[in-house]
Design a protein around this motif. Structure first.
Motif, PDB file in Angstrom:
ATOM      1  N   PRO A  63       0.839  -1.200   0.000  1.00  0.00           N
ATOM      2  CA  PRO A  63       0.000   0.000   0.000  1.00  0.00           C
ATOM      3  C   PRO A  63       0.869   1.244   0.000  1.00  0.00           C
ATOM      4  CG  PRO A  63       0.061  -0.963   2.195  1.00  0.00           C
ATOM      5  CD  PRO A  63       0.780  -1.930   1.289  1.00  0.00           C
ATOM      6  N   ALA A  64       0.319   2.334  -0.512  1.00  0.00           N
ATOM      7  CA  ALA A  64       1.102   3.579  -0.587  1.00  0.00           C
ATOM      8  C   ALA A  64       0.172   4.776  -0.499  1.00  0.00           C
ATOM      9  CB  ALA A  64       1.895   3.629  -1.893  1.00  0.00           C
ATOM     10  N   PRO A  65       0.690   5.913  -0.031  1.00  0.00           N
ATOM     11  CA  PRO A  65      -0.118   7.134  -0.022  1.00  0.00           C
ATOM     12  C   PRO A  65      -0.288   7.674  -1.430  1.00  0.00           C
ATOM     13  CG  PRO A  65       2.136   7.644   0.594  1.00  0.00           C
ATOM     14  CD  PRO A  65       2.056   6.144   0.461  1.00  0.00           C
ATOM     15  N   LEU A  66      -1.120   8.691  -1.579  1.00  0.00           N
ATOM     16  CA  LEU A  66      -1.288   9.338  -2.872  1.00  0.00           C
ATOM     17  C   LEU A  66       0.047   9.929  -3.310  1.00  0.00           C
ATOM     18  CD1 LEU A  66      -3.087  10.366  -5.186  1.00  0.00           C
ATOM     19  CD2 LEU A  66      -3.507  12.426  -3.819  1.00  0.00           C
ATOM     20  N   LEU A  67       0.494   9.546  -4.480  1.00  0.00           N
ATOM     21  CA  LEU A  67       1.744  10.050  -5.028  1.00  0.00           C
ATOM     22  C   LEU A  67       1.536  10.451  -6.483  1.00  0.00           C
ATOM     23  CD1 LEU A  67       4.170   7.355  -3.576  1.00  0.00           C
ATOM     24  CD2 LEU A  67       4.317   9.811  -3.102  1.00  0.00           C
ATOM     25  N   HIS A  68       2.147  11.546  -6.855  1.00  0.00           N
ATOM     26  CA  HIS A  68       2.136  11.986  -8.250  1.00  0.00           C
ATOM     27  C   HIS A  68       3.515  11.701  -8.840  1.00  0.00           C
ATOM     28  CE1 HIS A  68      -1.799  14.075  -8.136  1.00  0.00           C
ATOM     29  NE2 HIS A  68      -1.517  14.107  -6.845  1.00  0.00           N
ATOM     30  N   VAL A  69       3.502  11.241 -10.064  1.00  0.00           N
ATOM     31  CA  VAL A  69       4.724  10.776 -10.713  1.00  0.00           C
ATOM     32  C   VAL A  69       4.981  11.601 -11.961  1.00  0.00           C
ATOM     33  CG1 VAL A  69       5.986   8.755 -11.551  1.00  0.00           C
ATOM     34  CG2 VAL A  69       4.062   8.447  -9.961  1.00  0.00           C
ATOM     35  N   THR A  70       6.176  12.161 -12.058  1.00  0.00           N
ATOM     36  CA  THR A  70       6.595  12.879 -13.260  1.00  0.00           C
ATOM     37  C   THR A  70       7.698  12.080 -13.933  1.00  0.00           C
ATOM     38  OG1 THR A  70       6.204  14.951 -12.047  1.00  0.00           O
ATOM     39  CG2 THR A  70       7.302  15.121 -14.187  1.00  0.00           C
ATOM     40  N   VAL A  71       7.525  11.838 -15.215  1.00  0.00           N
ATOM     41  CA  VAL A  71       8.488  11.040 -15.970  1.00  0.00           C
ATOM     42  C   VAL A  71       8.958  11.840 -17.174  1.00  0.00           C
ATOM     43  CG1 VAL A  71       8.868   8.909 -17.278  1.00  0.00           C
ATOM     44  CG2 VAL A  71       7.330   8.891 -15.300  1.00  0.00           C
ATOM     45  N   VAL A  72      10.257  11.837 -17.406  1.00  0.00           N
ATOM     46  CA  VAL A  72      10.797  12.394 -18.646  1.00  0.00           C
ATOM     47  C   VAL A  72      11.502  11.264 -19.390  1.00  0.00           C
ATOM     48  CG1 VAL A  72      12.965  13.182 -17.549  1.00  0.00           C
ATOM     49  CG2 VAL A  72      12.207  14.195 -19.721  1.00  0.00           C
ATOM     50  N   HIS A  73      11.207  11.169 -20.668  1.00  0.00           N
ATOM     51  CA  HIS A  73      11.826  10.147 -21.522  1.00  0.00           C
ATOM     52  C   HIS A  73      12.672  10.848 -22.580  1.00  0.00           C
ATOM     53  CE1 HIS A  73      11.297   6.983 -24.946  1.00  0.00           C
ATOM     54  NE2 HIS A  73      12.506   6.951 -24.420  1.00  0.00           N
ATOM     55  N   PRO A  74      13.971  11.026 -22.325  1.00  0.00           N
ATOM     56  CA  PRO A  74      14.844  11.552 -23.379  1.00  0.00           C
ATOM     57  C   PRO A  74      14.805  10.596 -24.575  1.00  0.00           C
ATOM     58  CG  PRO A  74      15.983  11.398 -21.254  1.00  0.00           C
ATOM     59  CD  PRO A  74      14.717  10.641 -21.113  1.00  0.00           C
ATOM     60  N   GLN A  75      14.757  11.134 -25.767  1.00  0.00           N
ATOM     61  CA  GLN A  75      14.561  10.304 -26.954  1.00  0.00           C
ATOM     62  C   GLN A  75      15.853   9.642 -27.420  1.00  0.00           C
ATOM     63  OE1 GLN A  75      11.120   9.776 -28.461  1.00  0.00           O
ATOM     64  NE2 GLN A  75      11.210  10.126 -26.249  1.00  0.00           N
ATOM     65  N   ILE A  76      16.373   8.815 -26.517  1.00  0.00           N
ATOM     66  CA  ILE A  76      17.457   7.896 -26.841  1.00  0.00           C
ATOM     67  C   ILE A  76      17.004   6.527 -26.358  1.00  0.00           C
ATOM     68  CG2 ILE A  76      19.292   9.626 -26.691  1.00  0.00           C
ATOM     69  CD1 ILE A  76      19.924   8.534 -23.878  1.00  0.00           C
ATOM     70  N   GLU A  77      17.639   5.466 -26.823  1.00  0.00           N
ATOM     71  CA  GLU A  77      17.271   4.118 -26.393  1.00  0.00           C
ATOM     72  C   GLU A  77      18.385   3.522 -25.555  1.00  0.00           C
ATOM     73  OE1 GLU A  77      16.100  -0.324 -28.165  1.00  0.00           O
ATOM     74  OE2 GLU A  77      16.200   1.416 -29.498  1.00  0.00           O
ATOM     75  N   VAL A  78      17.990   2.960 -24.417  1.00  0.00           N
ATOM     76  CA  VAL A  78      18.918   2.186 -23.599  1.00  0.00           C
ATOM     77  C   VAL A  78      18.337   0.780 -23.487  1.00  0.00           C
ATOM     78  CG1 VAL A  78      19.965   1.893 -21.325  1.00  0.00           C
ATOM     79  CG2 VAL A  78      19.710   4.191 -22.284  1.00  0.00           C
ATOM     80  N   ARG A  79      18.985  -0.180 -24.122  1.00  0.00           N
ATOM     81  CA  ARG A  79      18.497  -1.552 -24.084  1.00  0.00           C
ATOM     82  C   ARG A  79      18.757  -2.162 -22.706  1.00  0.00           C
ATOM     83  NH1 ARG A  79      17.744  -4.393 -28.793  1.00  0.00           N
ATOM     84  NH2 ARG A  79      18.649  -6.251 -27.836  1.00  0.00           N
ATOM     85  N   THR A  80      17.715  -2.828 -22.169  1.00  0.00           N
ATOM     86  CA  THR A  80      17.844  -3.426 -20.847  1.00  0.00           C
ATOM     87  C   THR A  80      19.017  -4.402 -20.794  1.00  0.00           C
ATOM     88  OG1 THR A  80      15.454  -3.228 -20.518  1.00  0.00           O
ATOM     89  CG2 THR A  80      16.645  -4.746 -19.063  1.00  0.00           C
ATOM     90  N   SER A  81      19.176  -5.197 -21.843  1.00  0.00           N
ATOM     91  CA  SER A  81      20.275  -6.172 -21.858  1.00  0.00           C
ATOM     92  C   SER A  81      21.627  -5.479 -21.785  1.00  0.00           C
ATOM     93  CB  SER A  81      20.186  -7.043 -23.112  1.00  0.00           C
ATOM     94  OG  SER A  81      20.149  -6.245 -24.278  1.00  0.00           O
TER      95      SER A  81
END
Length: 311
Positions: A163-181
């Protein structure tokens, strides 16, 4: 029912200090998938957004989980998938997990919900193995369960909803790719005991902060002394974003999954919007294209939509 439409949420894995053990589902962005039962035991996958998704199900993050499900069913059944992918592959917000989790949740629904959530996570991890070379559930679990999840173990699976309190999330996605592998390969294979102890304290503090609705404890615990110092070198502007967003009032944050997306948590939407503006200003100055999202925690996970959702 032979066909359904589902909405598959983006996710933030690790939550800074919880590498491979913590994850959170987001309201935005999300993929849409059309999934149907077929009369023959095949898997047909179509992409509607131009991303080069493999048509061979064994090489596809949505197809591999369905192959595992077919094998366990032990009877001939096939699936057709049409994927409207709005979560860009390589973005760090769970693109592969959305495909994998969405496919198994939809297929399970069409089969009469014969598998448990834990079963579906087990199948969906085959998709993550296709994407990164290893099975992990820190994106898959919140995508299926919703909210924030703790993966205490994957062999055997042991998933706990936090469980968690109310949280607001801001995300920025720079337009480059980072492969998880690729992002996994650069990590250190050994860590100092003092760093491990500090990391364990932060993970415990973060979980306690969520459960106690203690925003200050959440903020203090959003620290990573093992993974972030290595991976942040792959993300232009990371240090600026993290420090200036905290100055703007964010509780804290860091790399989303393996990156390049960066997320920050805030107590209210006003602060989250101010954090978004900081992110935009930094990447405008760098001259790097980006997308931003101001959203909240998704507590449902994969959602079945009305048949008219695509109209």
């Amino acid at each position: 029912m032979n066909e359904i439409i589902i909405k598959c949420p983006a996710t933030v894995a690790n939550l800074v200090c919880g590498f491979d053990v913590l994850g959170m589902a987001l309201e935005e962005p999300y993929d849409i998938m059309e999934v149907s039962l077929l009369d023959e035991p095949v898997i047909r996958i179509t992409s509607k957004d131009g991303f080069p998704l493999p048509s061979d199900p064994a090489l596809n993050t949505a197809g591999a989980p369905l192959l595992a499900m077919q094998e366990e069913l032990g009877r001939p059944v096939g699936f057709g998938l049409v994927i409207h992918k709005k979560i860009k592959p390589g973005s760090g917000v769970g693109s592969s997990a959305a495909s994998a989790a969405g496919a198994v949740v939809a297929a399970n629904h069409l089969l009469g919900n014969i598998f448990s959530k834990e079963d579906m996570v087990r199948f969906a991890m085959f998709g993550e193995k296709v994407a990164s070379g290893v099975k992990h559930a820190d994106n898959i679990a919140p995508c299926i369960y919703g909210g924030i999840t703790l993966i205490r173990s994957i062999f055997p699976l042991d998933i706990i909803s936090i469980p968690a309190p109310l949280l607001h999330v801001t995300v920025v996605h720079p337009q480059i790719e980072v492969r998880t592998s690729d992002a996994r390969q650069i990590l250190r294979k050994e860590v100092l005991l003092k760093d491990a102890i500090r990391q364990w304290g932060n993970i415990a503090g973060l979980v306690a902060g969520f459960m106690k609705n203690d925003y200050e404890l959440i903020g203090r615990s959003l620290e990573d002394v093992i993974i972030e110092p290595v991976r942040s070198m792959l993300i232009p502007g990371f240090d600026q974003v993290k420090s200036q967003c905290k100055e703007a009032g964010a509780l804290g944050g860091g790399i989303s999954g393996s990156g390049p997306s960066i997320f920050m948590l805030s107590k209210d939407r006003h602060t989250a919007a101010a954090v978004e503006q900081v992110m935009k200003t930094i990447y405008d100055q760098i001259g790097l294209d980006y997308h931003t999202y101001v959203t909240t925690i998704n507590h449902e996970g994969v959602k079945i939509l009305s048949p008219h959702a695509l109209l």
